[in-house]
Motif scaffolding. Structure first.
Motif, short mmCIF file in Angstrom:
data_model
loop_
_atom_site.label_atom_id
_atom_site.label_comp_id
_atom_site.label_asym_id
_atom_site.label_seq_id
_atom_site.Cartn_x
_atom_site.Cartn_y
_atom_site.Cartn_z
N ALA A 48 0.83 -1.20 0.00
CA ALA A 48 0.00 0.00 0.00
C ALA A 48 0.87 1.25 0.00
CB ALA A 48 -0.93 -0.01 1.21
N TYR A 49 1.96 1.22 0.73
CA TYR A 49 2.86 2.38 0.72
C TYR A 49 3.52 2.54 -0.64
CZ TYR A 49 6.44 5.72 2.13
OH TYR A 49 7.24 6.84 2.21
N GLN A 50 3.92 1.44 -1.26
CA GLN A 50 4.46 1.52 -2.63
C GLN A 50 3.41 2.06 -3.59
OE1 GLN A 50 5.79 -2.71 -2.61
NE2 GLN A 50 7.77 -1.93 -3.33
N SER A 51 2.16 1.70 -3.37
CA SER A 51 1.07 2.19 -4.22
C SER A 51 0.90 3.70 -4.06
CB SER A 51 -0.24 1.48 -3.85
OG SER A 51 -0.13 0.08 -4.01
N TYR A 52 1.01 4.17 -2.83
CA TYR A 52 0.94 5.61 -2.57
C TYR A 52 2.07 6.34 -3.28
CZ TYR A 52 1.62 9.96 0.06
OH TYR A 52 1.82 11.27 0.41
N LEU A 53 3.29 5.79 -3.20
CA LEU A 53 4.43 6.41 -3.87
C LEU A 53 4.25 6.40 -5.38
CD1 LEU A 53 7.37 4.88 -1.77
CD2 LEU A 53 6.36 7.15 -1.55
N PHE A 54 3.65 5.31 -5.91
CA PHE A 54 3.39 5.26 -7.35
C PHE A 54 2.38 6.34 -7.74
CE2 PHE A 54 0.91 3.94 -11.00
CZ PHE A 54 1.89 3.58 -11.91
N ASN A 55 1.31 6.49 -6.95
CA ASN A 55 0.32 7.54 -7.24
C ASN A 55 0.97 8.91 -7.24
OD1 ASN A 55 -1.72 5.66 -7.45
ND2 ASN A 55 -2.77 6.24 -5.58
N LEU A 56 1.85 9.16 -6.26
CA LEU A 56 2.56 10.44 -6.22
C LEU A 56 3.44 10.62 -7.46
CD1 LEU A 56 3.88 10.93 -2.56
CD2 LEU A 56 2.10 12.23 -3.73
N THR A 57 4.10 9.55 -7.87
CA THR A 57 4.97 9.61 -9.05
C THR A 57 4.16 9.97 -10.29
OG1 THR A 57 6.43 7.92 -8.10
CG2 THR A 57 6.62 8.33 -10.47
N LEU A 58 3.04 9.29 -10.47
CA LEU A 58 2.19 9.53 -11.63
C LEU A 58 1.63 10.95 -11.61
CD1 LEU A 58 1.57 7.55 -13.89
CD2 LEU A 58 -0.52 6.88 -12.69
N SER A 59 1.17 11.40 -10.44
CA SER A 59 0.64 12.76 -10.31
C SER A 59 1.71 13.80 -10.62
CB SER A 59 0.10 12.99 -8.90
OG SER A 59 -1.02 12.19 -8.63
N GLY A 105 11.25 0.12 -4.89
CA GLY A 105 11.60 -0.98 -4.03
C GLY A 105 13.11 -0.95 -3.83
N TYR A 106 13.66 -1.94 -3.17
CA TYR A 106 15.09 -1.87 -2.84
C TYR A 106 16.00 -1.95 -4.06
CZ TYR A 106 15.10 -7.05 -2.94
OH TYR A 106 14.98 -8.36 -3.31
N SER A 107 15.50 -2.46 -5.20
CA SER A 107 16.34 -2.48 -6.40
C SER A 107 15.57 -1.99 -7.62
CB SER A 107 16.86 -3.91 -6.65
OG SER A 107 15.79 -4.80 -6.92
N TYR A 108 14.75 -0.96 -7.39
CA TYR A 108 13.93 -0.47 -8.51
C TYR A 108 14.82 0.11 -9.62
CZ TYR A 108 14.20 4.66 -7.94
OH TYR A 108 14.62 5.97 -7.93
N PHE A 109 14.32 0.05 -10.84
CA PHE A 109 15.09 0.47 -12.02
C PHE A 109 15.07 2.00 -12.11
CE2 PHE A 109 15.67 1.23 -16.61
CZ PHE A 109 16.83 0.50 -16.82
N LEU A 151 9.05 -9.42 4.10
CA LEU A 151 8.38 -8.18 3.70
C LEU A 151 9.17 -7.40 2.66
CD1 LEU A 151 6.94 -6.72 7.04
CD2 LEU A 151 5.99 -8.41 5.49
N SER A 152 10.38 -7.81 2.38
CA SER A 152 11.22 -7.08 1.43
C SER A 152 10.58 -7.05 0.04
CB SER A 152 12.60 -7.72 1.35
OG SER A 152 13.25 -7.69 2.59
N SER A 153 10.73 -5.90 -0.63
CA SER A 153 10.17 -5.74 -1.97
C SER A 153 11.18 -5.04 -2.86
CB SER A 153 8.87 -4.94 -1.92
OG SER A 153 8.36 -4.74 -3.22
N GLU A 154 11.49 -5.66 -3.97
CA GLU A 154 12.50 -5.10 -4.86
C GLU A 154 11.94 -4.04 -5.79
OE1 GLU A 154 14.18 -8.06 -7.36
OE2 GLU A 154 12.26 -8.91 -7.94
N GLY A 155 10.63 -3.86 -5.83
CA GLY A 155 10.04 -2.89 -6.74
C GLY A 155 9.64 -3.53 -8.05
N GLY A 156 9.32 -2.73 -9.04
CA GLY A 156 8.89 -3.26 -10.33
C GLY A 156 8.38 -2.16 -11.22
N PHE A 157 7.36 -2.47 -12.02
CA PHE A 157 6.77 -1.50 -12.94
C PHE A 157 5.26 -1.66 -12.94
CE2 PHE A 157 11.08 -1.70 -14.51
CZ PHE A 157 11.35 -0.40 -14.92
N ARG A 158 4.58 -0.60 -13.38
CA ARG A 158 3.12 -0.61 -13.55
C ARG A 158 2.78 0.28 -14.73
NH1 ARG A 158 -1.75 -1.39 -10.72
NH2 ARG A 158 -3.28 0.32 -10.86
#
Length: 398
Positions: free
Chosen positions: A259-270, A312-316, A347-354
């Motif tokens: 959910a926090y990654q989703s919030y950061l994605f929404n901020l990025t898109l905005s 995420g911890y290794s996002y591109f 709980l670790s998340s490397e990130g990804g794309f959407r």
């Protein structure tokens, strides 16, 4: 004007020119109909009687998780869903057995209908679900929704459900976990108060804000507060917030971080849209999804769709959104490496794309009804948000 709840979950813009029709959704369960679509590659045999059983689950007034829990409790069968459907809708979805031993007869009760449709050689997974078809009735319209034709100009924000809807707190808990503020995460999960909650729940959350009253709160916990019950029990026993979170189901712990990654994605898109970045047409050097949902660089293919990094911890990092992402991380006082949890590695998340924009197919709007199909992971409420442009999305049924 952007509603406060939208800003709270990182949605800061509208991208369509349509003035908005207002109106209310989900007045009745049958006003919001969702039907799951699975891949044509899935071969469900109705002639054989072995393998993994596949059922059609129809429900209303209950979410998928609790529907499956009810089936297990009453009938003893573990079933897995391809996607989660919320309670405030009339939904139809595919569920699959997790073993080959127990086959259920058809099940019907006040909120659930379960029908055996056949068998597959291996269990269905989320990747087998390609999307959902929606039929939505809107009441109290103030404008003609048939005039809306910008369904191809909607950004792929994560919707309200991702954050708890009426109690948008999951991303705040997730941020606290990422920053290793376990006591704050616990406090948010137990006692965050929303203006949309009822008086009884608000009073209970005020009690849960005081650690000395955890035992009192536990006696008052209603059936729906499963997470709060587990956290209270563990805090009473051990007084250790980190250990308390470790006792939650893994899916829920991951959901907070997601959910926090989703919030950061929404901020990025905005932020990207506000900065004038082209988001609906990919450009040279962009990372894109092709028609088969495979990631790659832009190749002048009209079927490709722009992909935005998820932190995420290794996002591109090597995209034209690097500076925007960098500013967001700085403002949030986190770094990408914080998404690697030494304390709870699961709980670790490397990130990804959407995908940056929503691929809305078979769109039709007439009178008071809107119909469309969305791919897996996109939210109908984000499409409806651009059509209704409600002053208060939650009061409008979102």
């Amino acid at each position: 004007m952007i509603p406060k709840i939208d800003e709270n979950i990182g949605i800061l813009v509208y991208t369509t020119r349509f003035e908005g029709s207002s109106g209310v959704i989900k007045n009745r369960f049958e006003d919001f109909v969702v039907s799951e679509i699975i891949s044509e590659r899935v071969r469900i045999s109705s002639s054989q009687n072995d393998g993994f059983a596949v059922y059609k689950l129809k429900k209303y007034g209950i979410d998928t998780t609790h529907a499956l829990e009810r089936i297990y409790r009453v009938h003893g069968a573990r079933l897995k869903a391809l996607g989660l459907k919320d309670a405030s809708a009339l939904t139809e979805q595919f569920v699959c057995s997790t073993g080959k031993n127990k086959i259920l007869s058809d099940v019907t009760d006040a909120k659930i209908s379960l029908t055996l449709i056949g068998f597959v050689s291996k269990p269905l997974s989320a990747k087998d679900m390609i999307g959902n078809r929606f039929t939505i009735k809107v009441t109290g319209l103030s404008a003609d929704i048939s005039a809306f034709n910008e369904y191809d100009r909607i950004l792929n924000f994560y919707g309200y459900q991702r954050f708890g809807s009426k109690r948008a707190v999951t991303h705040l808990v997730g941020k606290a976990l990422v920053q290793r503020r376990f006591s704050d995460a616990l406090s948010l999960a137990l006692s965050f108060i929303s203006e949309y909650d009822d008086e009884k729940n608000t009073a209970l959350r005020k009690i849960m804000s005081d650690p000395s009253k955890y035992a009192e709160a536990l006696q008052q916990i209603p059936p729906g507060m499963d997470i709060e019950k587990i956290l209270l029990q563990e805090m009473i026993a051990h007084q250790n917030p980190q250990k308390a979170f470790a006792r939650l189901p893994l899916s829920m712990r991951r959901f907070y971080v997601d959910a926090y990654q989703s919030y950061l994605f929404n901020l990025t898109l905005s932020s990207a849209y506000q900065s004038g970045e082209e988001l609906f047409e990919p450009q040279a050097g962009d990372v894109c999804y092709d028609k088969n949902s495979n990631l790659g660089r832009f190749e002048m293919d009209p079927n490709q769709k722009l992909a935005i990094p998820i932190i995420g911890y290794s996002y591109f990092k090597k995209t034209r959104f690097e500076s925007i992402l960098g500013r967001i991380l700085e403002n949030e006082e986190i770094s990408a490496k914080d998404f690697y949890f030494k304390e709870m590695q699961e709980l670790s998340s490397e990130g990804g794309f959407r995908s940056a924009c929503i691929k809305c197919a078979d769109f039709a709007a007439c009178a008071d009804t809107i119909k469309f199909m969305l791919p897996r992971g996109s939210y109908a409420t984000i499409v409806l948000r651009e059509i209704l442009k409600p002053k208060d999305p939650l009061l409008a049924g979102f």
